[in-house]
Motif scaffolding. Sequence first.
Motif, PDB file in Angstrom:
ATOM      1  N   ARG A  23       0.907  -1.357   0.033  1.00 43.83           N
ATOM      2  CA  ARG A  23      -0.058  -0.011   0.036  1.00 43.83           C
ATOM      3  C   ARG A  23       0.742   1.239  -0.022  1.00 43.83           C
ATOM      4  O   ARG A  23       0.420   2.445   0.306  1.00 43.83           O
ATOM      5  CB  ARG A  23      -1.155  -0.036   1.091  1.00 43.83           C
ATOM      6  N   LEU A  24       2.213   0.887  -0.266  1.00 42.91           N
ATOM      7  CA  LEU A  24       3.078   2.232  -0.383  1.00 42.91           C
ATOM      8  C   LEU A  24       3.913   1.964  -1.559  1.00 42.91           C
ATOM      9  O   LEU A  24       4.473   0.799  -1.803  1.00 42.91           O
ATOM     10  CB  LEU A  24       4.007   2.389   0.824  1.00 42.91           C
TER      11      LEU A  24
ATOM     12  N   ILE B  55       3.986   3.089 -10.942  1.00 47.61           N
ATOM     13  CA  ILE B  55       2.643   2.498 -11.436  1.00 47.61           C
ATOM     14  C   ILE B  55       1.821   3.430 -12.241  1.00 47.61           C
ATOM     15  O   ILE B  55       0.942   3.265 -12.786  1.00 47.61           O
ATOM     16  CB  ILE B  55       1.819   2.356 -10.017  1.00 47.61           C
ATOM     17  N   ILE B  56       2.424   4.583 -12.784  1.00 44.54           N
ATOM     18  CA  ILE B  56       1.732   5.615 -13.315  1.00 44.54           C
ATOM     19  C   ILE B  56       1.492   5.218 -14.942  1.00 44.54           C
ATOM     20  O   ILE B  56       2.496   4.852 -15.562  1.00 44.54           O
ATOM     21  CB  ILE B  56       2.460   7.021 -13.312  1.00 44.54           C
TER      22      ILE B  56
ATOM     23  N   GLU C 190      -5.970   1.848   0.996  1.00 47.81           N
ATOM     24  CA  GLU C 190      -6.599   0.535   0.290  1.00 47.81           C
ATOM     25  C   GLU C 190      -5.796   0.055  -0.677  1.00 47.81           C
ATOM     26  O   GLU C 190      -5.154  -1.010  -0.430  1.00 47.81           O
ATOM     27  CB  GLU C 190      -7.944   0.972  -0.333  1.00 47.81           C
ATOM     28  N   THR C 191      -5.471   1.146  -1.794  1.00 49.01           N
ATOM     29  CA  THR C 191      -4.462   0.214  -2.921  1.00 49.01           C
ATOM     30  C   THR C 191      -3.895   1.665  -3.418  1.00 49.01           C
ATOM     31  O   THR C 191      -4.738   2.485  -3.695  1.00 49.01           O
ATOM     32  CB  THR C 191      -5.409  -0.465  -3.898  1.00 49.01           C
ATOM     33  N   VAL C 192      -2.783   1.308  -4.072  1.00 51.02           N
ATOM     34  CA  VAL C 192      -2.198   2.428  -4.592  1.00 51.02           C
ATOM     35  C   VAL C 192      -2.400   2.667  -6.002  1.00 51.02           C
ATOM     36  O   VAL C 192      -2.426   3.583  -6.712  1.00 51.02           O
ATOM     37  CB  VAL C 192      -0.567   2.105  -5.010  1.00 51.02           C
ATOM     38  N   GLU C 193      -3.544   1.830  -6.369  1.00 49.74           N
ATOM     39  CA  GLU C 193      -4.026   2.174  -7.893  1.00 49.74           C
ATOM     40  C   GLU C 193      -5.087   3.195  -7.650  1.00 49.74           C
ATOM     41  O   GLU C 193      -5.572   3.790  -8.571  1.00 49.74           O
ATOM     42  CB  GLU C 193      -5.021   1.059  -8.268  1.00 49.74           C
ATOM     43  N   ASN C 194      -5.304   3.866  -6.422  1.00 47.14           N
ATOM     44  CA  ASN C 194      -6.400   4.957  -6.355  1.00 47.14           C
ATOM     45  C   ASN C 194      -5.585   6.156  -6.776  1.00 47.14           C
ATOM     46  O   ASN C 194      -6.219   7.082  -6.935  1.00 47.14           O
ATOM     47  CB  ASN C 194      -6.683   5.057  -4.709  1.00 47.14           C
TER      48      ASN C 194
ATOM     49  N   SER D 114      -2.514   9.004   1.611  1.00 47.40           N
ATOM     50  CA  SER D 114      -3.827   8.634   1.050  1.00 47.40           C
ATOM     51  C   SER D 114      -5.035   9.624   1.016  1.00 47.40           C
ATOM     52  O   SER D 114      -5.134  10.471   1.780  1.00 47.40           O
ATOM     53  CB  SER D 114      -4.245   7.568   2.382  1.00 47.40           C
ATOM     54  N   GLY D 115      -5.622   9.703  -0.219  1.00 47.75           N
ATOM     55  CA  GLY D 115      -6.870  10.291  -0.150  1.00 47.75           C
ATOM     56  C   GLY D 115      -6.519  11.852  -0.853  1.00 47.75           C
ATOM     57  O   GLY D 115      -7.176  12.642  -0.967  1.00 47.75           O
TER      58      GLY D 115
END
Length: 204
Positions: free
Chosen positions: A16-17, A23-24, A41-45, A71-72
């Motif tokens: 989650r980090l 990942i971009i 939750e997931t780095v895909e966010n 996050s967020g």
Amino acid sequence: MPTSPETTFPLANYDRLCFLKNIIKSPQIEVGEYTYYDDFETVENFEQNVRYLFEFIGDKLIIGKFCQIASGVTFIMNGANHLTDAVSTFPFAIFGEDWAPAMAGKSYPTKGDTTVGNDVWIGYNATIMAGVTIGDGAIIGSKSVVTKDVPPYTIVGGNPAKVIRQRFSDAEIEHLLEVRWWDWPVERITRELGGLTGREPKKL
């Protein structure tokens, strides 16, 4: 040697980090080495939280090296903009048919690229608006809404975000911006960890 910046998940047994650039997928998002994103939750966010980033507008989100993004965190890009000086803000043209010509000779407002400098910490659930530039070494408080540029090495917070204080004196900030430690070879960064985690910028 430190973990390679090419590693997607640099912490063992924790997904989650991530080092964000790995990942971009969008060509409109650029991220520097060692910048990490941590999500509950997931780095895909992350890319889902870059809102209204449309290819036909062409704006970019540019993030420097060694940033820390919680996050967020949400980025609102120029695709969210509506006409503000017209009688109506309603985007008639996107619905096509008889309304398709509504934007003939007009264009939606744009504020350009959104830029985050190096070594910037963006706290939980902060929102960064389109066209903002956040300077190197800045800190964005949790749940802040950043509507204006943030100077280097400045802490901001609130909605809209306001300056809380500078992290260092003007002379120390000028020195840090000249040193640009984030551009050093990783071997030098490793040797200078004591100074980088210390309280005296002029010792770098």
